[in-house]
Design a protein around this motif. Sequence first.
Motif, PDB file in Angstrom:
ATOM      1  N   ALA A  39      -0.086 -10.388  10.027  1.00  0.00           N
ATOM      2  CA  ALA A  39       0.167  -9.148  10.514  1.00  0.00           C
ATOM      3  C   ALA A  39      -0.853  -8.098  10.128  1.00  0.00           C
ATOM      4  O   ALA A  39      -1.065  -7.233  10.983  1.00  0.00           O
ATOM      5  N   ILE A  40      -1.963  -8.334   9.293  1.00  0.00           N
ATOM      6  CA  ILE A  40      -2.886  -7.601   8.978  1.00  0.00           C
ATOM      7  C   ILE A  40      -4.200  -7.655  10.026  1.00  0.00           C
ATOM      8  O   ILE A  40      -4.803  -6.759  10.253  1.00  0.00           O
ATOM      9  N   ARG A  41      -4.435  -9.077  10.128  1.00  0.00           N
ATOM     10  CA  ARG A  41      -5.643  -9.563  10.958  1.00  0.00           C
ATOM     11  C   ARG A  41      -6.856  -8.970  10.661  1.00  0.00           C
ATOM     12  O   ARG A  41      -7.786  -8.136  11.435  1.00  0.00           O
ATOM     13  N   PRO A  42      -7.464  -8.878   9.479  1.00  0.00           N
ATOM     14  CA  PRO A  42      -8.616  -8.550   8.821  1.00  0.00           C
ATOM     15  C   PRO A  42      -9.938  -9.255   9.830  1.00  0.00           C
ATOM     16  O   PRO A  42      -9.759 -10.191  10.021  1.00  0.00           O
ATOM     17  N   ALA A  43     -10.933  -8.824   9.725  1.00  0.00           N
ATOM     18  CA  ALA A  43     -12.071  -9.387  10.327  1.00  0.00           C
ATOM     19  C   ALA A  43     -12.445 -10.711   9.273  1.00  0.00           C
ATOM     20  O   ALA A  43     -12.240 -10.381   7.989  1.00  0.00           O
ATOM     21  N   SER A  44     -12.871 -11.763   9.527  1.00  0.00           N
ATOM     22  CA  SER A  44     -12.950 -12.957   9.072  1.00  0.00           C
ATOM     23  C   SER A  44     -14.024 -13.631   9.167  1.00  0.00           C
ATOM     24  O   SER A  44     -14.535 -13.994  10.186  1.00  0.00           O
TER      25      SER A  44
END
Length: 60
Positions: free
Chosen positions: A30-35
Amino acid sequence: MSDVVRTVVYVRDMADADGVARGHLERFDAIRPASTLVQVTSMLRPWQKVQIETYAKVVA
């Protein structure tokens, strides 16, 4: 966890990348940080396979 904006995942073996990506998705769905995923030749501890750095932005 909702403040996490970026992760960097270090793996020793790219064969582990799919499993690590699944675990990352389960935790950060649900957060979808850059990775970023990076392969390294060694880690501090010989038994270590994965290291994950997280960066969070907290607005006070």
